[in-house]
Every structure is written in structure tokens, then in C-alpha cells.
Enzyme design. Structure first.
Site, short mmCIF file in Angstrom:
data_model
loop_
_atom_site.label_atom_id
_atom_site.label_comp_id
_atom_site.label_asym_id
_atom_site.label_seq_id
_atom_site.Cartn_x
_atom_site.Cartn_y
_atom_site.Cartn_z
N HIS A 302 15.66 53.89 92.61
CA HIS A 302 16.72 53.76 93.62
C HIS A 302 16.61 54.91 94.60
O HIS A 302 16.26 56.02 94.22
CB HIS A 302 18.11 53.81 92.93
CG HIS A 302 19.20 53.24 93.77
ND1 HIS A 302 19.80 53.95 94.77
CD2 HIS A 302 19.76 52.01 93.79
CE1 HIS A 302 20.71 53.19 95.35
NE2 HIS A 302 20.70 52.01 94.79
N ASP A 359 20.04 45.76 89.52
CA ASP A 359 19.33 44.47 89.40
C ASP A 359 18.65 44.29 88.06
O ASP A 359 18.18 43.20 87.74
CB ASP A 359 18.29 44.36 90.52
CG ASP A 359 18.96 44.28 91.88
OD1 ASP A 359 18.63 45.09 92.77
OD2 ASP A 359 19.86 43.44 92.03
C1 SDX Z 1 19.16 47.55 95.39
O1 SDX Z 1 20.24 51.18 98.55
C2 SDX Z 1 20.99 50.60 97.74
O2 SDX Z 1 22.10 51.07 97.44
C3 SDX Z 1 20.48 49.27 97.20
C4 SDX Z 1 21.33 48.63 96.11
C5 SDX Z 1 22.66 48.15 96.65
O3 SDX Z 1 23.61 48.03 95.86
O4 SDX Z 1 22.73 47.81 97.86
O5 SDX Z 1 21.57 49.55 95.08
C6 SDX Z 1 20.64 47.39 95.51
O6 SDX Z 1 18.45 47.18 96.28
C7 SDX Z 1 18.58 48.20 94.15
C8 SDX Z 1 17.02 48.40 94.23
C9 SDX Z 1 16.36 47.07 93.87
N1 SDX Z 1 14.90 47.16 94.08
C10 SDX Z 1 14.04 47.22 93.04
O7 SDX Z 1 14.37 47.26 91.85
C11 SDX Z 1 12.56 47.18 93.44
C12 SDX Z 1 11.79 48.25 92.67
N2 SDX Z 1 12.22 49.56 93.13
C13 SDX Z 1 11.45 50.20 94.15
O8 SDX Z 1 10.69 49.42 94.99
C14 SDX Z 1 12.08 51.46 94.72
O9 SDX Z 1 12.50 52.21 93.66
C15 SDX Z 1 13.22 51.30 95.72
C16 SDX Z 1 12.86 50.35 96.80
C17 SDX Z 1 14.46 50.84 95.03
C18 SDX Z 1 13.48 52.69 96.30
O10 SDX Z 1 12.39 53.01 97.08
P1 SDX Z 1 12.20 54.49 97.69
O11 SDX Z 1 13.45 55.28 97.60
O12 SDX Z 1 11.55 54.32 99.03
O13 SDX Z 1 11.23 55.17 96.68
P2 SDX Z 1 9.64 55.15 96.79
O14 SDX Z 1 9.18 53.73 96.94
O15 SDX Z 1 9.24 56.15 97.82
O16 SDX Z 1 9.22 55.65 95.33
C19 SDX Z 1 9.16 57.04 95.00
C20 SDX Z 1 8.07 57.12 93.92
C21 SDX Z 1 6.75 56.49 94.35
O17 SDX Z 1 5.74 57.11 93.60
P3 SDX Z 1 4.88 58.33 94.29
O18 SDX Z 1 4.35 57.80 95.62
O19 SDX Z 1 5.88 59.47 94.48
O20 SDX Z 1 3.78 58.65 93.32
O21 SDX Z 1 8.50 56.36 92.75
C22 SDX Z 1 7.61 55.27 92.55
C23 SDX Z 1 6.85 55.07 93.85
O22 SDX Z 1 5.57 54.50 93.60
N3 SDX Z 1 8.43 54.10 92.22
C24 SDX Z 1 8.13 53.19 91.30
C25 SDX Z 1 9.22 52.30 91.29
N4 SDX Z 1 10.12 52.68 92.20
C26 SDX Z 1 9.62 53.79 92.79
N5 SDX Z 1 7.06 53.05 90.47
C27 SDX Z 1 7.09 51.98 89.63
N6 SDX Z 1 8.11 51.08 89.57
C28 SDX Z 1 9.18 51.20 90.38
N7 SDX Z 1 10.18 50.32 90.32
#
Ligand code: SDX
Length: 418
Positions: A302, A359
């Protein structure tokens, strides 16, 4: 708190600081470009506040979520979705009289114009319900045009809340070739939606209490979440003074993405894939860590929560109870729990502060209620509707409100002759 100091190109500037009611500190850069000629750059807006808001407070480090100051745990335990809608939109809990009137309005306006049924016929049978919801919500503007001076805005807020659940249920009935079930005035908001989803003309359908309560909880937990992607979209579109229906349908589009509200559908598909692969969840945790695989653990991570998402905690705690009350067992719940356990012990997830988000467990409950997977994000949208409306209303009522128009740093070709 004193001003921030910025030294740029040998010059020193002072920037005022804004401190919120929960102690959040924001450096006010409203005059930055005029004074320094420079702008800030923040792809994904992870460090940028787009507004000051009094609706929802999140403390991501401590896993705190409050609607108008009320902790989500208390609202989830004892609230009713319709009163939470009122709280978010109008700022305070309704008096008994205000609640009765609000409920009556939502009931009275729950029918859609009969002509709108023709729109459903134009969609192919396998149309994604989010495509239907997005189109139908924006088409409400052709039936209820917003007057230029904003008159009737409150009635359109009621119409939107009341008709969205009817549109969602009708889109489900159309997708399975069953006749539409019309709203009933004697049922609660969640009860009426479930009745429109699962009743059939041939027999009496009584909405099971446990389903009504579970949906009430899920709607409350999704009701608002400050400046997330879809809410920021609603504010962005509304800032041009586009009408409420157009602004909300833009938010529905943003929510559809698998990184946002579309994740709940992807979580179940991921758990199903793991189950079909012999429930080898460790293999998938390994894949999620591998930069070369584009596999992500859906429902994990998140932008704001760097601790437990309090909504995921509540849903995890409820899952067992709800499934046993409904009388179903779901192997995907066991896989979800194992996956969470392994991930939370793994340095990759610990270092990146990746926890289950809302989720991760919500799909287990929607599934247990008999709601099809491709309707999960529609359920998220129904819950988020009051939050989108509240944020849109707050933005539109801001006397200093301006159209949202970010800047950029240009990195393309410098001038050349044609
Ligand atoms: C919602 O914003 C809100 O409030 C949203 C929400 C709401 O109520 O409105 O809470 C609802 O959308 C919840 C999120 C649902 N999405 C997912 O579950 C999809 C999987 N999650 C990710 O794609 C990610 O965690 C996000 C999109 C939720 C957040 O993305 P960020 O903040 O841009 O984080 P990032 O992609 O830059 O990740 C940081 C690091 C990365 O690794 P490094 O480059 O530092 O090595 O964490 C890793 C990412 O690769 N990472 C994950 C991961 N999520 C982040 N690695 C594996 N699995 C994951 N799920």
C-alpha cells in the site's frame, strides 16, 4: 511551526508550513514557482498533498483510519452504511429525524428511468460490470442535468447513491440472463441490493441476516480513503466543474485498475491459480520477490499503510465467523492465510513494509456471499461512492478552489525547424 527554508542556486527562500489537526506537516509551495522559478517533481504524488481535507484521516505508520474523527473499528462494529454515507457527505452523524429522511430519500429515488434499461441491451453478455457501471453512471447526467448554479446538487447526490446499487444489480441480472428485480422500499440499503441480486420472480427470497450484515460491513470499510487514485481522479475531473455523474464515472474508471480497486478480483484469481497449482504458495511468494517475474502478490502492499491496513485486519477477523455462519468453507481462505504468514516472515516484504491491504480478504467474503468475481470491483465502487461524493462536494465548496492542473519537467527535443 516556523517556515521551511530552501536554498536554490545560492538564493535562500522561506516557505510557509501548514500543520493539520493530527499534526501532519505540509510545506506550502503555492508560491514556489512565482518566487523561485522552480517547480517540484513527485511522480506518483507520494510526497504531495493535493488539498486540505476534513473527511478522512489515515496514519499509515500506525494503521489508523478515521472517518470524520470516528475510528474505523467502531464504525465497522456498530455502524450502518447509510448513516456512514451521511456522516462522510454532510460531516456529522445524522439525528434520528435526519437519518429517517435520508433513508426515505434513498429508498424513494432507487428506481432508474425505464428508458435506461435499453442501455443494458447494448452491452455484450460478457461485458465487464465495471464497464456497465461506468457508462450507466455517466449517462445519469443526461436524465438529471446539473443546473449551472449547482441547484439540485443535493438531490443528484441522493439519486446517485440510490440508483448506483440498482444499476449494479441490474447489470448482474442482465449478465446471467435473468429478469431484473426491482428495488423494494422495505429493505435496508445492503439488503435491497442483495435482494435485487439474488431474488428470482418465481419465488420469495428472504435476504439472510448474515449476508446483510456482512455487506453492510464491507460497504462501510470501503466508504472513503482520503486522496487515493480514484478519489483524486474524482477531484481532478470535478475541479473543471464537470457535473457529479461525469466526475464519479471517471473515478470508477480509475478504480477499475488492478493496482487499485481491481485488485480484489485479481486476489481471488491469484489464490485460485495457486490452488490449481497444488497450493504451492511458497513458489508464488518467491515469484513475487523476483524482479524478472512481473508477478505481484495482489492484495499486498500500500502507498500509505506501512503497517497493517486496519480494514484487512477487520476482514481477516470476520472471515472465519462469516464463512461458518454462511455455512461455507473456502480452501482459498486457507491459502490466503498461509500466503500472508509466509510473506510477513520474509525479509523482502518486511523491508518494504508490505502488508495485506483491504483487497486481500474482501474477495473471500464476496465469494462466500455468492457474488461473482467480476462484480468484486463494482462492490468496491458501491462502498466508495459516499467517499467520492464527500470529497467532490468538499472540493466544490472550497472558495479558494482552482482547476487541478499540475506542471511538468519537459525532457523532449529542444526547438528544431520543421
Ligand atoms: C487499494 O491508495 C489507497 O488508499 C488505495 C486503497 C483505497 O482504499 O482506495 O487502499 C485501495 O487500491 C489497495 C491496493 C490494491 N492493489 C494491490 O493489491 C496491487 C498490488 N500492490 C502493489 O501493486 C502496490 O503495493 C501498490 C500499487 C498498492 C502500491 O504501489 P507503490 O506505493 O507505488 O509501491 P511500489 O510499486 O513502488 O512498490 C515498492 C516496492 C517495490 O519493490 P522495489 O522496487 O523497492 O524493489 O515494493 C514492491 C515493489 O516491487 N511491491 C511488491 C508489491 N507491492 C509493492 N512486491 C510484490 N508484491 C506486491 N504486491
Amino acid at each position: 511551526m516556523g517556515p521551511a527554508k530552501l536554498i536554490l542556486d545560492g538564493n535562500e527562500y522561506e516557505l510557509p508550513v501548514v500543520v493539520g489537526s493530527e499534526g501532519e506537516v505540509g510545506i506550502d509551495i503555492t508560491k514556489l514557482r512565482a518566487v523561485t522559478g522552480a517547480i517540484t517533481l513527485d511522480p506518483g504524488y507520494g510526497n504531495t498533498g493535493s488539498c486540505q481535507s476534513a473527511i478522512t484521516f489515515i496514519n499509515g505508520e500506525e494503521g489508523i483510519l478515521q472517518y470524520r474523527g470516528y475510528p474505523i473499528e467502531e464504525l465497522a462494529a456498530r455502524g450502518r452504511f447509510v448513516e456512514i454515507c451521511y456522516l462522510l457527505i454532510y460531516g456529522d452523524m445524522p439525528s434520528p429525524q435526519e437519518l429517517d429522511e435520508f433513508r426515505h430519500q434513498l429508498t424513494y429515488h432507487s428506481l432508474i428511468h425505464e428508458d435506461m434499461k435499453k442501455f443494458f441491451e447494448g452491452f455484450p453478455p460478457k461485458a465487464h460490470p465495471m464497464a456497465v457501471l461506468l457508462s450507466m453512471i455517466s449517462s445519469l447526467s443526461s436524465y438529471y442535468p446539473e443546473s449551472d448554479n449547482g441547484e439540485g446538487e443535493d438531490l443528484n447526490i441522493i439519486r446517485l447513491l440510490a440508483k448506483a446499487k440498482t444499476i449494479a444489480a441490474f447489470s448482474y441480472k442482465k449478465s446471467i440472463g435473468q429478469p431484473y428485480i426491482y428495488p423494494r422500499n422495505d429493505l435496508s440499503y445492503p439488503g435491497d441490493f442483495l435482494h435485487m441480486m439474488f431474488a428470482v420472480p418465481a419465488e420469495e427470497y428472504v435476504v439472510p441476516e448474515v449476508l446483510e450484515q456482512t455487506l453492510n460491513l464491507l460497504l462501510i470499510l470501503h466508504a472513503d480513503h482520503e486522496q487515493n487514485c480514484s478519489t483524486s481522479t474524482v477531484r481532478m475531473v470535478g475541479s473543471s466543474q464537470a457535473n457529479l455523474f461525469a466526475s464519479i464515472s471517471a473515478g470508477i474508471g480509475a478504480l477499475w485498475g488492478p493496482l487499485h480497486g481491481g485488485a480484489n478480483q485479481k486476489v481471488i484469481q491469484m489464490l485460485q491459480m495457486i490452488q490449481d497449482d497444488g497450493a504451492d504458495y511458497r513458489k508464488y511468494v518467491k515469484m513475487a520477490k523476483d524482479k524478472n517475474s512481473d508477478f505481484r502478490l495482489m492484495g499486498f502492499g500500500h502507498r500509505v499503510y506501512k503497517n497493517f491496513d486496519p480494514r484487512a485486519k477487520i476482514l481477516k477477523a470476520q472471515s472465519d465467523k462469516v464463512l461458518s455462519q454462511i455455512g461455507v468453507t473456502d480452501p482459498l481462505l486457507d491459502i490466503a492465510r498461509d500466503l500472508e504468514q509466509v510473506a510477513l516472515e520474509d525479509d523482502y516484504f518486511i523491508d518494504r513494509k508490505l502488508y495485506p491491504n483491504v483487497d486481500f480478504y474482501s474477495g473471500i467474503l464476496y465469494r462466500a456471499m455468492g457474488i461473482p468475481t467480476n462484480m468484486f470491483t463494482v462492490m468496491f465502487a458501491l462502498g466508495r461512492l459516499p467517499g467520492w461524493i464527500a470529497q467532490w462536494k468538499e472540493m466544490r465548496e472550497n472558495p479558494q478552489g482552482r482547476i487541478y492542473r499540475p506542471r511538468q519537467i519537459y525532457t523532449g527535443e529542444t526547438q528544431r525547424s520543421f
